[in-house]
Motif scaffolding. Structure first.
Motif, PDB file in Angstrom:
ATOM      1  N   THR A  48     -16.415  13.459  32.751  1.00 29.40           N
ATOM      2  CA  THR A  48     -16.078  13.071  31.387  1.00 29.40           C
ATOM      3  C   THR A  48     -14.604  13.000  31.157  1.00 29.40           C
ATOM      4  N   GLY A  49     -13.798  13.280  32.156  1.00 30.07           N
ATOM      5  CA  GLY A  49     -12.352  13.297  31.968  1.00 30.07           C
ATOM      6  C   GLY A  49     -11.779  11.928  31.795  1.00 30.07           C
ATOM      7  N   GLY A  50     -10.555  11.894  31.337  1.00 30.70           N
ATOM      8  CA  GLY A  50      -9.901  10.624  31.101  1.00 30.70           C
ATOM      9  C   GLY A  50      -8.702  10.414  31.966  1.00 30.70           C
ATOM     10  N   GLY A  51      -8.539  11.150  33.049  1.00 31.00           N
ATOM     11  CA  GLY A  51      -7.340  11.002  33.864  1.00 31.00           C
ATOM     12  C   GLY A  51      -7.655  10.896  35.317  1.00 31.00           C
TER      13      GLY A  51
ATOM     14  N   ALA B 175       1.638   5.940  25.339  1.00 29.94           N
ATOM     15  CA  ALA B 175       0.581   6.171  26.318  1.00 29.94           C
ATOM     16  C   ALA B 175      -0.155   7.457  25.992  1.00 29.94           C
ATOM     17  N   ASP B 176      -1.365   7.585  26.567  1.00 24.70           N
ATOM     18  CA  ASP B 176      -2.110   8.816  26.371  1.00 24.70           C
ATOM     19  C   ASP B 176      -1.437   9.948  27.140  1.00 24.70           C
ATOM     20  N   THR B 177      -1.743  11.172  26.763  1.00 23.15           N
ATOM     21  CA  THR B 177      -1.060  12.334  27.334  1.00 23.15           C
ATOM     22  C   THR B 177      -1.374  12.542  28.804  1.00 23.15           C
ATOM     23  N   GLY B 178      -2.457  11.954  29.301  1.00 24.84           N
ATOM     24  CA  GLY B 178      -2.813  12.135  30.706  1.00 24.84           C
ATOM     25  C   GLY B 178      -2.054  11.246  31.660  1.00 24.84           C
ATOM     26  N   PHE B 179      -1.250  10.325  31.119  1.00 23.48           N
ATOM     27  CA  PHE B 179      -0.517   9.396  31.982  1.00 23.48           C
ATOM     28  C   PHE B 179       0.951   9.791  31.968  1.00 23.48           C
ATOM     29  N   GLY B 180       1.405  10.477  33.020  1.00 23.22           N
ATOM     30  CA  GLY B 180       2.760  11.000  33.064  1.00 23.22           C
ATOM     31  C   GLY B 180       3.534  10.575  34.287  1.00 23.22           C
TER      32      GLY B 180
ATOM     33  N   HIS C  33      -7.484   5.485  30.457  1.00 22.47           N
ATOM     34  CA  HIS C  33      -6.076   5.586  30.048  1.00 22.47           C
ATOM     35  C   HIS C  33      -5.738   4.468  29.068  1.00 22.47           C
ATOM     36  N   TYR C  34      -4.771   4.742  28.200  1.00 22.96           N
ATOM     37  CA  TYR C  34      -4.338   3.794  27.163  1.00 22.96           C
ATOM     38  C   TYR C  34      -2.838   3.598  27.275  1.00 22.96           C
ATOM     39  N   LEU C  35      -2.398   2.329  27.305  1.00 22.89           N
ATOM     40  CA  LEU C  35      -0.979   1.986  27.369  1.00 22.89           C
ATOM     41  C   LEU C  35      -0.685   0.913  26.327  1.00 22.89           C
ATOM     42  N   GLU C  36       0.417   1.088  25.592  1.00 23.46           N
ATOM     43  CA  GLU C  36       0.763   0.187  24.496  1.00 23.46           C
ATOM     44  C   GLU C  36       2.223  -0.250  24.605  1.00 23.46           C
TER      45      GLU C  36
END
Length: 499
Positions: free
Chosen positions: A24-27, A296-301, A191-194
């Motif tokens: 269920t994770g997003g990263g 970006a979402d917090t999981g994308f670093g 992941h979300y990127l804007e």
């Protein structure tokens, strides 16, 4: 969760990303051992091209991700689609223009108040085996139904209701956009990127501009786009005009999506082939330019960016495939909303099922006559309709005959009687043509990479090819829409300018 770097221990090399299976994770998760594969080299096209650090190392990345504005697009989300195989990014381009100067707004026709909505929406899928990436364009005017939510501006509670897809962002920001896309596609977003207009323009300038080519004149009074047929290196502002234009043909938003895909493939080619990823100074300039206004979402670093960049070192446009959602009705009327783009339900379901099942969107396109050679380049005029006379302008015996035979084998209507040119010291192959038949000449030039176009008024409809000593081969061409076929799939090398 990834552990922070400890100064007392030697820094470990970045681990390549791996698409998550199930859960269920997003990263992303780490993959132990193994050679980095290309599937992680494209996370979201424009964003990832300049987010990856690749071969320049941890030192260059230090502090870069501190400029990223963080969002939580997955907050309180329930009843999400089941995770399939692979990793999915949602890339959105917004119409934010707050940091653009008044002069730039006037020059690039960016007047008026922004709608604070998504100008571009793309779903990017990375395969679980890290061997394939797919970029799927979702029309911004797609008919959509947003789920029940609280208005981002007024705080008012809304029931589920129909909208155009780009309005989901205006009503509920990244969270409602992700929820809406997941409901429409049944694909879980990891992941979300804007990216906004400002970062787009500055990033293109930072990589030195991007080359695009067109076989037709492209003009759009709304954006100021004005391109004649041929190759053009676009600055950031010109690139913005190119990807925003909707009135250069009758295809409106659908044609615009194809131009965005062409530009994205060209940007990848420029960034990966122009030394951006291998030059620490250039890389940091490009990265900091984009990251100053990306969200970006917090999981994308930074560690994920570094791993992506490391894997991108030998990336090429042919490594990616582009598609658009199949459309059933491009002008579906909705009361109170206007004309929307209605998807073809069964075909769209098939497309997104392929994403969930981690299947290629379409079989690889074969080269000419099944030879395994690169797919034919698109041209404006079918080669069968073009009469060509070949002359040997070099001191290479039999060159004229070879070129005539190669052009004829590719489909051109050659005379079959090549001659000798007036001079024998031509180094660069020349395509001489009457300006009245310039479209035919450009089709011939596309088949002769590196050739020079030379206008000769009054020459008539026959195109003259003067073979020079630089001649190497005749490239295959085709007069068809490269976006035809299942889901309109096309690989990146099919939509970038040839050399």
């Amino acid at each position: 969760m990834l552990q922070p770097h400890r100064p007392t221990r030697p820094a470990r090399p970045p681990q390549p990303l791996r698409a998550r299976r199930g859960g269920t994770g997003g990263g992303p998760v780490r993959r132990r051992g193994g050679r980095p594969r290309w599937g992680v080299r494209l996370a979201a096209g424009l964003s990832v091209v300049v987010l990856g650090a690749g071969a320049v190392g941890h030192a260059v990345m230090t502090g870069l991700d501190t400029g990223i504005e963080r969002v939580d697009p997955f907050k309180d989300m329930k009843n999400r689609p089941r995770a399939g195989h692979g990793l999915n990014f949602l890339l959105v381009g917004t119409d934010g223009r707050e940091k653009i100067t008044p002069e730039e707004k006037h020059r690039f026709r960016l007047g008026g108040a922004p709608c604070h909505c998504t100008d571009t929406v793309m779903l990017v899928h990375l395969s679980a085996d890290s061997r394939r990436a797919s970029v799927i364009s979702l029309p911004r005017d797609s008919y959509a139904e947003v789920p029940a939510h609280q208005d981002l501006v007024t705080g008012k509670a809304h029931k589920a209701h129909p909208v155009k897809l780009n309005a989901a962002y205006a009503e509920g920001g990244p969270n409602l956009t992700v929820r809406t896309v997941e409901n429409m596609t049944r694909v879980k977003i990891d992941h979300y990127l804007e990216v906004d207009f400002t970062s787009f323009m500055k990033t293109v300038d930072a990589v030195g501009g991007v080359e695009i080519c067109t076989v037709k004149t492209m003009r759009d009074a709304n954006t100021g786009l004005d391109l004649r047929p041929g190759n053009h290196r676009l600055t950031g502002g010109q690139a913005l005009q190119y990807v925003r234009s909707r009135h250069v043909d009758g295809a409106s938003d659908l044609g615009r999506m194809q131009r965005q895909q062409r530009f994205l493939a060209a940007l990848i080619k420029q960034a990966t082939g122009g030394g951006v990823l291998l030059n620490p100074v250039t890389f940091k300039q490009v990265s900091s330019t984009l990251l100053g206004s990306v969200r970006a979402d917090t999981g994308f670093g930074s560690e994920q960016m570094l791993a992506l960049g490391q894997a991108m070192r030998d990336f090429a446009p042919s490594s990616s495939e582009f598609a658009s959602v199949p459309v059933g009705d491009p002008s579906f009327p909705v009361k109170g909303i206007g004309s929307t783009v209605k998807w073809d339900g069964p075909k769209a379901a098939e497309l997104f099922d392929a994403v969930r099942q981690d299947r290629p969107l379409a079989p690889a396109r074969p080269g000419p006559a099944g030879t395994g050679r690169p797919a034919a380049a698109p041209v404006d005029v079918p080669p069968q309709q073009i009469r060509v006379q070949v002359e040997n302008g070099s001191r290479i015996d039999g060159l004229g005959t070879r070129v005539d035979a190669a052009l004829r084998a590719t489909g051109f209507d050659t005379t079959g009687t090549p001659g000798n040119g007036n001079g024998r010291n031509v180094k660069r192959t020349v395509v001489a043509y009457d300006p009245r038949w310039d479209r035919s000449a450009r089709s011939v030039a596309a088949a002769l990479p590196g050739s020079e176009l030379r206008a000769v008024p009054g020459q008539g409809r026959t195109v003259l090819v003067i073979a020079g000593s630089d001649y190497q081969k005749v490239a295959a061409v085709r007069a068809e829409d490269p976006y035809q076929g299942a889901f309109g799939v096309v690989t990146g090398d099919q939509v970038v300018c040839g050399k």
